[in-house]
Design an enzyme around this catalytic site. Sequence first.
Site, PDB file in Angstrom:
ATOM      1  N   ASN A 271       1.218  -1.030  -0.072  1.00  0.00           N
ATOM      2  CA  ASN A 271       0.339  -0.004  -0.330  1.00  0.00           C
ATOM      3  C   ASN A 271       0.722   1.275   0.225  1.00  0.00           C
ATOM      4  O   ASN A 271       2.336   1.372   0.243  1.00  0.00           O
ATOM      5  CB  ASN A 271      -0.857   0.186   0.992  1.00  0.00           C
ATOM      6  CG  ASN A 271      -2.138  -0.413   1.108  1.00  0.00           C
ATOM      7  OD1 ASN A 271      -2.769  -0.464  -0.127  1.00  0.00           O
ATOM      8  ND2 ASN A 271      -3.291  -0.981   1.894  1.00  0.00           N
TER       9      ASN A 271
ATOM     10  N   LYS B 262      -6.025   5.782  -4.445  1.00  0.00           N
ATOM     11  CA  LYS B 262      -6.633   4.768  -3.977  1.00  0.00           C
ATOM     12  C   LYS B 262      -5.745   5.156  -2.375  1.00  0.00           C
ATOM     13  O   LYS B 262      -6.455   4.843  -1.407  1.00  0.00           O
ATOM     14  CB  LYS B 262      -5.513   3.504  -3.877  1.00  0.00           C
ATOM     15  CG  LYS B 262      -6.186   2.337  -2.845  1.00  0.00           C
ATOM     16  CD  LYS B 262      -5.987   1.051  -3.611  1.00  0.00           C
ATOM     17  CE  LYS B 262      -6.104  -0.173  -2.057  1.00  0.00           C
ATOM     18  NZ  LYS B 262      -5.098  -0.850  -1.874  1.00  0.00           N
TER      19      LYS B 262
ATOM     20  N   SER C 137      -7.615  -2.212   6.678  1.00  0.00           N
ATOM     21  CA  SER C 137      -5.953  -3.114   7.585  1.00  0.00           C
ATOM     22  C   SER C 137      -5.510  -2.495   8.635  1.00  0.00           C
ATOM     23  O   SER C 137      -5.189  -2.988   9.518  1.00  0.00           O
ATOM     24  CB  SER C 137      -5.102  -3.564   6.369  1.00  0.00           C
ATOM     25  OG  SER C 137      -4.751  -2.092   5.634  1.00  0.00           O
TER      26      SER C 137
HETATM   27  N1  LIG Z   1      -4.296  -7.498   2.892  1.00  0.00           N
HETATM   28  C1  LIG Z   1      -5.299  -6.501   1.788  1.00  0.00           C
HETATM   29  O1  LIG Z   1      -6.823  -6.585   1.630  1.00  0.00           O
HETATM   30  C2  LIG Z   1      -4.742  -6.454   0.898  1.00  0.00           C
HETATM   31  C3  LIG Z   1      -4.962  -5.003   0.483  1.00  0.00           C
HETATM   32  C4  LIG Z   1      -4.299  -4.719  -0.372  1.00  0.00           C
HETATM   33  C5  LIG Z   1      -2.928  -4.352  -0.464  1.00  0.00           C
HETATM   34  N2  LIG Z   1      -2.231  -5.099   0.376  1.00  0.00           N
HETATM   35  C6  LIG Z   1      -1.056  -4.442   1.069  1.00  0.00           C
HETATM   36  O2  LIG Z   1       0.099  -5.270   0.696  1.00  0.00           O
HETATM   37  C7  LIG Z   1       1.008  -5.162   1.579  1.00  0.00           C
HETATM   38  C8  LIG Z   1       0.844  -6.940   2.153  1.00  0.00           C
HETATM   39  O3  LIG Z   1      -0.071  -6.868   3.701  1.00  0.00           O
HETATM   40  P1  LIG Z   1      -0.738  -8.144   3.789  1.00  0.00           P
HETATM   41  O4  LIG Z   1      -2.569  -8.049   4.441  1.00  0.00           O
HETATM   42  O5  LIG Z   1      -1.162  -8.948   2.691  1.00  0.00           O
HETATM   43  O6  LIG Z   1       0.096  -8.709   5.322  1.00  0.00           O
HETATM   44  P2  LIG Z   1       0.272  -9.981   5.923  1.00  0.00           P
HETATM   45  O7  LIG Z   1      -0.260 -10.371   5.865  1.00  0.00           O
HETATM   46  O8  LIG Z   1       0.427  -9.210   7.192  1.00  0.00           O
HETATM   47  O9  LIG Z   1       1.285 -10.912   5.444  1.00  0.00           O
HETATM   48  C9  LIG Z   1       3.078 -10.096   5.410  1.00  0.00           C
HETATM   49  C10 LIG Z   1       3.301 -11.216   5.536  1.00  0.00           C
HETATM   50  O10 LIG Z   1       4.535 -10.960   5.150  1.00  0.00           O
HETATM   51  C11 LIG Z   1       5.158 -11.874   5.587  1.00  0.00           C
HETATM   52  N3  LIG Z   1       6.623 -11.462   6.716  1.00  0.00           N
HETATM   53  C12 LIG Z   1       7.108 -10.165   6.833  1.00  0.00           C
HETATM   54  N4  LIG Z   1       8.441 -10.101   7.048  1.00  0.00           N
HETATM   55  C13 LIG Z   1       9.317 -11.220   6.108  1.00  0.00           C
HETATM   56  C14 LIG Z   1      10.128 -11.466   5.538  1.00  0.00           C
HETATM   57  N5  LIG Z   1      11.647 -10.485   5.991  1.00  0.00           N
HETATM   58  N6  LIG Z   1      10.468 -12.223   4.921  1.00  0.00           N
HETATM   59  C15 LIG Z   1       9.737 -13.416   4.420  1.00  0.00           C
HETATM   60  N7  LIG Z   1       8.177 -12.802   4.514  1.00  0.00           N
HETATM   61  C16 LIG Z   1       7.859 -11.551   5.917  1.00  0.00           C
HETATM   62  C17 LIG Z   1       4.706 -12.059   7.509  1.00  0.00           C
HETATM   63  O11 LIG Z   1       4.748 -12.903   7.780  1.00  0.00           O
HETATM   64  P3  LIG Z   1       4.641 -13.420   9.712  1.00  0.00           P
HETATM   65  O12 LIG Z   1       3.447 -15.047   8.738  1.00  0.00           O
HETATM   66  O13 LIG Z   1       5.315 -14.181   9.893  1.00  0.00           O
HETATM   67  O14 LIG Z   1       3.694 -12.364   9.565  1.00  0.00           O
HETATM   68  C18 LIG Z   1       3.880 -12.274   6.677  1.00  0.00           C
HETATM   69  O15 LIG Z   1       2.892 -13.439   5.947  1.00  0.00           O
HETATM   70  C19 LIG Z   1       0.720  -4.434   2.647  1.00  0.00           C
HETATM   71  O16 LIG Z   1       1.081  -3.317   2.169  1.00  0.00           O
HETATM   72  C20 LIG Z   1      -0.689  -4.197   2.996  1.00  0.00           C
HETATM   73  O17 LIG Z   1      -1.365  -2.463   2.889  1.00  0.00           O
HETATM   74  C21 LIG Z   1      -3.099  -5.453   1.217  1.00  0.00           C
END
Ligand SMILES: NC(=O)c1ccc[n+]([C@@H]2O[C@H](COP(=O)([O-])OP(=O)(O)OC[C@H]3O[C@@H](n4cnc5c(N)ncnc54)[C@H](OP(=O)(O)O)[C@@H]3O)[C@@H](O)[C@H]2O)c1
Length: 300
Positions: A103, A180, A249
């Site tokens: 994001n 966005k 989020s």
């Molecule tokens: N989810 C949505 O609906 C959505 C929609 C649009 C945009 N976004 C954006 O997309 C991005 C990701 O969001 P998300 O919701 O998918 O977050 P999330 O569910 O917290 O997933 C992030 C992942 O990254 C992993 N991680 C963190 N550090 C790491 C590293 N050094 N090496 C490998 N993996 C690592 C975390 O591991 P752990 O399993 O240990 O926590 C987790 O699995 C954000 O910027 C968010 O704002 C999300």
Amino acid sequence: MSNFRPIEIAVIGPGALGGTLAAWLAQDPKNALTLCARTGFAGLEAETPAGKLMAGPTVITRPEAAQKADWVFVVTKTYDSEATLSWMPGLLGPDTKIVIVQNGVEHVSRFAALLPGREVIPAVVDIPSARTAPGRVVQNALGWIVVPEGPDEQAFVDLFAHTPIEVSAVSDWTSRAWSKLCLNCAGAFPALTMRSTGPVWNDEIERLVRGLVEECAAVARAEGAIIDDNIIESVVEGARNAPEGVGNSLYADRMAGRPMEVDARNGVIVRLGAKHGIPTPVNELFVALLNASGSPWVSD
Ligand SMILES: NC(=O)c1ccc[n+]([C@@H]2O[C@H](COP(=O)([O-])OP(=O)(O)OC[C@H]3O[C@@H](n4cnc5c(N)ncnc54)[C@H](OP(=O)(O)O)[C@@H]3O)[C@@H](O)[C@H]2O)c1
């Protein structure tokens, strides 16, 4: 003998969004998926609006196990960007394409500082997804992904050709990213109060929500984005009608006691506002209060 060589795709951060994208990409037999995970798991399952997807990608938790990839998707939270660097020596060859799926609006500048000399493809995504357990994700809408036009972007679009997700390369990515952010920046309100805006709506709340979005739009325009005034009105309208329990989020992260992407979503408005001499008092207020909402929550 066949000369088939799969397209090697590594996903760093297979959480809610990364897991969803990986589950879709793994459905194409041309692709070989490697998930670079902080928390390991076996097998990937995604409940999507188009049905359940199962996949058996390679999951690695140690950077030493990483192999050179054709594509690297970085899908961590913005505050974990620097931690992804440990994976890069193993994954990156001279022709590896790097896609930043996060994001905010600072995908390129953030990674220019972290990976000097490497080009990255910034992706703006609207695919609401949640993680129910490691390797288990729920995709709540098919959604879309937008990248800027450029030499590798058509190849990126083609990676999703077998999916129902709308993926496109556009000439004005900046406007899409800032549009966005206009929506996302208003999420600071429910994240702070820990409840939806709709049930408590009044004139003061409207002034604050409107302030968050108007400041974002002003900074966006100074950064060259085209932002229609209708976006501001639709965000205010959405906040006015948000039923209890509907957050975003940032709100979900705070409710779960996780760090929040405050800097990428509201801090950036304050920082770039200062660069352009645009006052951003409402975003400043929310950034200060969210950051002060204290341990164990940290912002990026
Ligand atoms: N989810 C949505 O609906 C959505 C929609 C649009 C945009 N976004 C954006 O997309 C991005 C990701 O969001 P998300 O919701 O998918 O977050 P999330 O569910 O917290 O997933 C992030 C992942 O990254 C992993 N991680 C963190 N550090 C790491 C590293 N050094 N090496 C490998 N993996 C690592 C975390 O591991 P752990 O399993 O240990 O926590 C987790 O699995 C954000 O910027 C968010 O704002 C999300």
